[in-house]
Structures are given as structure tokens and as C-alpha cells.
Enzyme design. Structure first.
Site, short mmCIF file in Angstrom:
data_model
loop_
_atom_site.label_atom_id
_atom_site.label_comp_id
_atom_site.label_asym_id
_atom_site.label_seq_id
_atom_site.Cartn_x
_atom_site.Cartn_y
_atom_site.Cartn_z
N HIS A 43 48.78 -128.18 58.14
CA HIS A 43 49.02 -129.56 57.74
C HIS A 43 50.21 -129.66 56.81
CE1 HIS A 43 44.80 -130.92 59.02
NE2 HIS A 43 45.71 -131.40 59.85
N HIS A 83 43.30 -123.79 61.98
CA HIS A 83 42.00 -124.46 61.85
C HIS A 83 41.00 -124.02 62.91
CE1 HIS A 83 45.28 -127.31 60.68
NE2 HIS A 83 44.60 -127.25 59.56
N CYS A 105 42.46 -118.82 61.51
CA CYS A 105 42.22 -118.01 60.30
C CYS A 105 40.90 -117.23 60.45
CB CYS A 105 42.14 -118.92 59.08
SG CYS A 105 41.70 -118.02 57.58
N HIS A 133 38.38 -133.76 61.02
CA HIS A 133 39.29 -132.67 60.66
C HIS A 133 39.30 -131.65 61.82
CE1 HIS A 133 40.78 -129.06 58.59
NE2 HIS A 133 41.36 -129.91 57.75
N GLU A 135 39.38 -128.42 61.94
CA GLU A 135 38.45 -127.29 61.78
C GLU A 135 37.04 -127.71 62.18
OE1 GLU A 135 38.67 -125.19 58.00
OE2 GLU A 135 36.58 -124.56 58.21
N CYS A 199 36.34 -120.78 51.57
CA CYS A 199 37.09 -119.51 51.57
C CYS A 199 37.58 -119.15 50.17
CB CYS A 199 38.25 -119.59 52.55
SG CYS A 199 39.61 -120.59 51.97
N SER A 271 48.95 -125.16 52.28
CA SER A 271 49.91 -125.27 53.39
C SER A 271 51.25 -125.86 52.92
CB SER A 271 49.31 -126.11 54.51
OG SER A 271 48.70 -127.27 54.00
S1 SF4 Z 1 42.57 -122.37 53.37
FE1 SF4 Z 1 41.15 -120.65 53.66
S2 SF4 Z 1 40.28 -120.97 55.70
FE2 SF4 Z 1 42.11 -122.27 55.59
S3 SF4 Z 1 43.75 -121.01 56.42
FE3 SF4 Z 1 43.74 -120.66 54.20
S4 SF4 Z 1 42.44 -118.82 53.90
FE4 SF4 Z 1 42.04 -119.65 55.97
#
Ligand code: SF4
Length: 288
Positions: A43, A83, A105, A133, A135, A199, A271
Site C-alpha cells: 500500500h 497481503h 509475506c 482489506h 489480506e 506480526c 510500506s
Molecule cells: S506488516 Fe507484518 S505481515 Fe505485513 S508484510 Fe510486514 S511483516 Fe508481513
């Protein structure tokens, strides 16, 4: 003006990996063309534009699911975003004969695997996430039996009679909000198996936001569509109690908010590229 960068911030490992995967594919002449990104790879509009300039084609339409978006891709390579996608998307891409590159991921893949395992063991699965979303779309595509909730309110609508209940969540939710949801679920279903899957990158960034030093203003840099960025904003304003603003880049920074500000903390979503944060910091230094 005192400017403090909150650490950690910026790209997480999952994002770095996804970006490397796309960069390598665009540079590799052996990868089948055209190269499509199914939705935004991460994003962040700046990053996505950079890939478009290098030849990637982004297939995106907020009114369509990833499964529907695949209808417009009939050749070449499709890259799945960090995602993740549902098994149905994977299957459809395969059936269409597309070359698949999966940048999902690892944290998201673990959640998919756990949900599949518990469904196979006869559990009812409750999944907590943000509606629409990507994910969440990927996870809910695993099975139409998953009970999806986004907030405390929706718990009262759950009518599960199974003794075996497994509950997990989107990886980028707020660790501070989800506790209340877990507690209420435990009250309603004492035998529930709670598996918090926020995470590590999200956890440490939110903790740093909560524990930031006092300042006149906190600036959170990130895309308005980024879940983890929005959560950083919320933790800073609600839990750290600091006036916080969200901006995507220097252009969108509301300069009026800087009046009389003597101390500013700055953070960014997982991101957000470093150079966007650096541009803002350089601007703050220049007006001092
Ligand atoms: S925020 Fe967490 S789940 Fe999302 S891409 Fe990064 S490490 Fe992976």
C-alpha cells in the site's frame, strides 16, 4: 525545532521481500511478459508508480475481488502481493496458464495454514480483521465457514454451538484494541483457542509509538490505504496522547499544523519508503 525519528519504522521484512521479488522479476528477461501486479503490491502509491514506470501493469479496481481481477489477465506473469491471496485465486491463475510469482509475506502464509488446519480438525474459526482489506479477502477465501468480525459489537451476532473454536486475526491490527475483542470472546466462549497473529513488525512499531517521548506533534507518514499506518496514527493519538497527523508525502503534509511546533516526532508505516520520510525531515529542517 527538535525532530525525533521514532524507531523502528519504515519497511518491514515482508515488504522488503515483496519489493525485491517484483524488482527481480522486472529485471529478469526470462520472466514471461507482460508482468501484472494483482492489486497494489504494497500500500504505497509512490512505490507502485515506480514499478509501473519500469514496465509492470497494475490490475486494480476497488469494486472487484482479486478473483474477479484475474479475469482481465490472460497471459504472462501475475505477481501476488504481500497481503496474500485465497486458494481460489491461486487455482484460477494456474488454470489460466499464468506464470505465478507469490510475494505473500510469511506471517500471512502462517495464518492461512493455521486456519486450514483448524477447519480440517473440525473447529469453527473466528477471524478478526478490517473489512475489504486484501489480506482479509485472501483469508476469507479459504472457506465460507469462517466467522468474520471487525469489532466488539459484532461478537453478539456470533452463534457458534461447536465446543471447538479457533480464533485468529489480521497481522496488522492494533495490539491494544484486539485485547478487548479477545477478552469478550473468552467470556462468551470459555474454551476458545485464541491465537494472536499480529506480526512482530507491527508489534514493535506500535510499542515504539506508544512509548514515544512527549512532543508538540507526531507525523505518521504512509498511504491512506495502509492498515498498519492507520494503526500507528491511532496508537500515537489515543494511547500516547500526542497530537498526530497522517500524511502520504511532503506534498500532502498540512503545513498549517507546523505553526508553533517546537518538538516533532516522526514515524512511518511498514510500506513507506525512507526517502519520503527524509524529504519531510529535510523540509522541517529547512523551515526551522
Ligand atoms: S506488516 Fe507484518 S505481515 Fe505485513 S508484510 Fe510486514 S511483516 Fe508481513
Amino acid at each position: 525545532m527538535i525532530i525525533r525519528k521514532i524507531n523502528p519504522q519504515g519497511y518491514c521484512n515482508g515488504v522488503k521481500r515483496a519489493l525485491n521479488i517484483v524488482s527481480n522479476a522486472l529485471e529478469d528477461k526470462n520472466v514471461k511478459r507482460p508482468i501484472y501486479l494483482l492489486g497494489q503490491i504494497i500500500h504505497n502509491k509512490h512505490v507502485v508508480k515506480d514499478f509501473i514506470d519500469k514496465g509492470a501493469i497494475v490490475v486494480e479496481d476497488k469494486t472487484k475481488s482479486r478473483l474477479e481481477l484475474l479475469d482481465s489477465i490472460n497471459e504472462g506473469t501475475v505477481i501476488f502481493s504481500a497481503h496474500g491471496v485465497s486458494p481460489l485465486v491461486y487455482k484460477k491463475a494456474k488454470e489460466k496458464g499464468l506464470n505465478i510469482i507469490d510475494a505473500t509475506c510469511g506471517y500471512v502464509l502462517i495464518v492461512h495454514k493455521k486456519i486450514e488446519d483448524y477447519l480440517n480438525k473440525g473447529f469453527d474459526v473466528i477471524y478478526i480483521g478490517t473489512k475489504n482489506h486484501p489480506e482479509v479477502e485472501g483469508v476469507l477465501g479459504i472457506s465460507n465457514k469462517i466467522h468474520f468480525i471487525s469489532n466488539l459489537e459484532q461478537i453478539k451476532n456470533l452463534n457458534i454451538t461447536n465446543d471447538k473454536i479457533y480464533c485468529t486475526n489480521q497481522t496488522t491490527l492494533s495490539q491494544y484494541d484486539i485485547i478487548d475483542i479477545f477478552n469478550l470472546l473468552k467470556k462468551k466462549y470459555p474454551n476458545i483457542l485464541i491465537d494472536d497473529k499480529i506480526c512482530d513488525a507491527t508489534t514493535v512499531r506500535q510499542k515504539a509509538m506508544k512509548e514515544q517521548e512527549k512532543a508538540d506533534l507526531c507525523i505518521v507518514v504512509g498511504d491512506s490505504a495502509s492498515s498498519n499506518t492507520k494503526k500507528l496514527y491511532k496508537v500515537s493519538s489515543e494511547l500516547a496522547g500526542i497530537k498526530t497527523i497522517l500524511c502520504e508525502d511532503l506534498k500532502s503534509l498540512d503545513k498549517n499544523e507546523l505553526k508553533n511546533v517546537k518538538t516533532v516526532n516522526i514515524s512511518s508505516g511498514a510500506s513507506t519508503p525512507d526517502y519520503i520520510v527524509d524529504e519531510i525531515i529535510n523540509y522541517l529542517i529547512s523551515i526551522d
